[in-house]
Motif scaffolding. Structure first.
Motif, PDB file in Angstrom:
ATOM      1  N   GLU A  27       1.053  -1.500   0.114  1.00  0.00           N
ATOM      2  CA  GLU A  27       0.019  -0.759   0.018  1.00  0.00           C
ATOM      3  C   GLU A  27       1.202   1.248  -0.087  1.00  0.00           C
ATOM      4  N   THR A  28       1.950   1.068   0.368  1.00  0.00           N
ATOM      5  CA  THR A  28       3.230   2.248   1.010  1.00  0.00           C
ATOM      6  C   THR A  28       3.112   2.642  -0.497  1.00  0.00           C
ATOM      7  N   ALA A  29       4.048   1.749  -1.278  1.00  0.00           N
ATOM      8  CA  ALA A  29       4.591   1.935  -3.031  1.00  0.00           C
ATOM      9  C   ALA A  29       3.781   2.973  -3.310  1.00  0.00           C
ATOM     10  N   HIS A  30       2.597   2.186  -3.187  1.00  0.00           N
ATOM     11  CA  HIS A  30       0.686   2.551  -4.456  1.00  0.00           C
ATOM     12  C   HIS A  30       0.675   3.975  -3.913  1.00  0.00           C
ATOM     13  N   TYR A  31       0.294   4.197  -2.554  1.00  0.00           N
ATOM     14  CA  TYR A  31       0.629   5.684  -1.644  1.00  0.00           C
ATOM     15  C   TYR A  31       1.520   6.866  -2.354  1.00  0.00           C
ATOM     16  N   ILE A  32       2.846   6.682  -2.253  1.00  0.00           N
ATOM     17  CA  ILE A  32       3.530   7.661  -2.551  1.00  0.00           C
ATOM     18  C   ILE A  32       3.764   8.234  -4.380  1.00  0.00           C
ATOM     19  N   GLN A  33       3.536   6.654  -4.703  1.00  0.00           N
ATOM     20  CA  GLN A  33       3.002   6.940  -6.633  1.00  0.00           C
ATOM     21  C   GLN A  33       1.903   7.986  -6.787  1.00  0.00           C
ATOM     22  N   CYS A  34       0.879   7.845  -6.622  1.00  0.00           N
ATOM     23  CA  CYS A  34      -0.291   8.628  -5.867  1.00  0.00           C
ATOM     24  C   CYS A  34       0.295   9.838  -5.130  1.00  0.00           C
ATOM     25  N   LEU A  35       0.800   9.789  -4.598  1.00  0.00           N
ATOM     26  CA  LEU A  35       0.622  11.247  -4.101  1.00  0.00           C
ATOM     27  C   LEU A  35       2.062  11.688  -4.916  1.00  0.00           C
ATOM     28  N   SER A  36       3.438  11.600  -4.987  1.00  0.00           N
ATOM     29  CA  SER A  36       4.147  12.039  -5.936  1.00  0.00           C
ATOM     30  C   SER A  36       3.487  12.303  -7.346  1.00  0.00           C
ATOM     31  N   ALA A  37       2.231  11.818  -7.739  1.00  0.00           N
ATOM     32  CA  ALA A  37       1.311  12.368  -9.074  1.00  0.00           C
ATOM     33  C   ALA A  37       0.380  13.451  -8.220  1.00  0.00           C
ATOM     34  N   GLN A  38      -0.392  13.545  -7.384  1.00  0.00           N
ATOM     35  CA  GLN A  38      -0.634  14.518  -7.258  1.00  0.00           C
ATOM     36  C   GLN A  38       0.097  15.917  -6.963  1.00  0.00           C
ATOM     37  N   VAL A  39       1.040  15.983  -6.322  1.00  0.00           N
ATOM     38  CA  VAL A  39       1.993  16.925  -6.452  1.00  0.00           C
ATOM     39  C   VAL A  39       2.616  17.523  -7.438  1.00  0.00           C
ATOM     40  N   TRP A  40       2.525  16.715  -8.378  1.00  0.00           N
ATOM     41  CA  TRP A  40       2.802  17.029  -9.840  1.00  0.00           C
ATOM     42  C   TRP A  40       1.944  17.485  -9.998  1.00  0.00           C
ATOM     43  N   LEU A  41       0.925  17.489 -10.513  1.00  0.00           N
ATOM     44  CA  LEU A  41      -0.582  17.913 -11.536  1.00  0.00           C
ATOM     45  C   LEU A  41      -0.531  19.278 -10.001  1.00  0.00           C
ATOM     46  N   MET A  42      -0.490  19.633  -9.112  1.00  0.00           N
ATOM     47  CA  MET A  42      -0.331  21.177  -8.391  1.00  0.00           C
ATOM     48  C   MET A  42       0.570  21.359  -8.319  1.00  0.00           C
ATOM     49  N   GLN A  43       2.253  21.108  -9.122  1.00  0.00           N
ATOM     50  CA  GLN A  43       2.757  22.061  -9.241  1.00  0.00           C
ATOM     51  C   GLN A  43       2.899  22.874 -10.329  1.00  0.00           C
ATOM     52  N   ASN A  44       1.917  21.432 -11.747  1.00  0.00           N
ATOM     53  CA  ASN A  44       1.936  22.214 -12.915  1.00  0.00           C
ATOM     54  C   ASN A  44       0.760  23.093 -12.953  1.00  0.00           C
ATOM     55  N   VAL A  45      -0.308  22.375 -11.919  1.00  0.00           N
ATOM     56  CA  VAL A  45      -1.081  23.778 -11.865  1.00  0.00           C
ATOM     57  C   VAL A  45      -1.197  25.372 -11.541  1.00  0.00           C
ATOM     58  N   VAL A  46      -0.243  25.368 -10.182  1.00  0.00           N
ATOM     59  CA  VAL A  46       0.176  26.846 -10.194  1.00  0.00           C
ATOM     60  C   VAL A  46       1.051  27.081 -11.400  1.00  0.00           C
ATOM     61  N   GLY A  47       1.868  26.343 -11.581  1.00  0.00           N
ATOM     62  CA  GLY A  47       3.121  26.817 -12.529  1.00  0.00           C
ATOM     63  C   GLY A  47       2.435  27.470 -14.014  1.00  0.00           C
ATOM     64  N   SER A  48       1.135  27.055 -13.924  1.00  0.00           N
ATOM     65  CA  SER A  48       0.634  27.387 -15.663  1.00  0.00           C
ATOM     66  C   SER A  48      -0.253  28.378 -15.563  1.00  0.00           C
ATOM     67  N   ILE A  49      -0.607  28.799 -13.784  1.00  0.00           N
ATOM     68  CA  ILE A  49      -1.276  29.860 -13.511  1.00  0.00           C
ATOM     69  C   ILE A  49      -0.337  30.980 -13.434  1.00  0.00           C
ATOM     70  N   THR A  50       0.422  30.970 -12.926  1.00  0.00           N
ATOM     71  CA  THR A  50       2.072  31.975 -12.950  1.00  0.00           C
ATOM     72  C   THR A  50       1.971  32.528 -13.668  1.00  0.00           C
ATOM     73  N   SER A  51       2.511  31.152 -15.005  1.00  0.00           N
ATOM     74  CA  SER A  51       3.596  32.048 -15.990  1.00  0.00           C
ATOM     75  C   SER A  51       2.225  32.770 -16.774  1.00  0.00           C
TER      76      SER A  51
END
Lengths: 152, 85
Positions: free
Chosen positions: A128-152
């Motif tokens: 579960e931890t391995a999968h959780y980490i993958q999904c959590l990183s994907a969420q962080v990546w997504l949020m970073q992209n959203v922030v990046g898109s808004i601020t650029s």
């Protein structure tokens, strides 16, 4: 039973994540013009974890646990950090033989971090931890992209 | 923890641990030899905590950005840029 879904296209998962999260953001954008920045931040954070759990689906114990907590409207999505036990509480000063009482057991620490982890035995916890980490990183990546898109 | 291992084979644990090792950040992998299990668990815990903190931080930033954003929402642009990656 669901083996064939296990190595499903990861981009598919990212797309599902984006769909859920962006939809939530659009809704939040419309409905929170009068709340404080901090309150909105809490709402966004819950939406982030909700998107994660929805995209992962009910196949995972961690996503089920997270969805359960979100539906209950509980204020804490993660378990409280482990209490550090430094000495025994017996009346007499008994010498502590095992050094394990000094530091928290890492597996227990992990159990509190992964949703639903407290009820799991070790091998499930690791999966579960391995999968959780993958999904959590994907969420962080997504949020970073959203922030990046808004601020650029 | 040693008493619990008798139920699950050592091999299974090793396999899961190396799987876990593969999802941790790149820097960890340079020591391809078996890291101690407890060290790996500790690293995993720290990584998860840092990811949680990132989500918190990014939520704060998104909240601030939303406050200052046009209602002419650029969501379409965001989706476009995401689909390109």
């Amino acid at each position: 039973m669901n083996r064939k879904h296990r190595t499903k296209n990861p981009n598919n998962n990212k797309l599902m994540l984006a769909f859920h999260f962006l939809r939530a953001l659009a809704r939040i954008n419309k409905s929170t013009s009068t709340v404080s920045s901090y309150q909105r931040s809490c709402i966004i954070k819950r939406a982030a974890y909700a998107s994660m759990a929805h995209a992962a689906g009910p196949r995972r114990a961690w996503s089920r646990a997270l969805l359960y907590r979100l539906r209950r409207g509980s204020s804490r999505l993660h378990a409280l950090p482990a209490i550090r036990r430094t000495r025994s509480f017996s009346h007499k000063r008994v010498k502590v033989a095992s050094p394990k009482l000094r530091e928290p057991n890492q597996a227990d620490v992990l159990r509190r971090l992964v949703p639903g982890g407290e009820a799991m035995e070790l091998s499930s916890l690791l999966k579960e931890t391995a999968h959780y980490i993958q999904c959590l990183s994907a969420q962080v990546w997504l949020m970073q992209n959203v922030v990046g898109s808004i601020t650029s | 923890m040693s008493s619990r291992r008798s139920r699950i084979t050592e091999e299974e644990i090793n396999e899961l641990i190396s799987k876990l090792q593969s999802v941790l950040p790149e820097a960890r992998r340079r020591g391809a030899s078996r890291a101690s299990a407890s060290k790996l668990l500790k690293e995993t815990c720290n990584y998860i905590k840092s990811l949680h903190r990132e989500v918190d931080d990014l939520s704060d930033r998104l909240s601030d950005l939303m406050a200052s954003m046009d209602t002419n929402s650029p969501q379409a642009e965001i989706v476009r840029s995401l689909l390109q990656s």
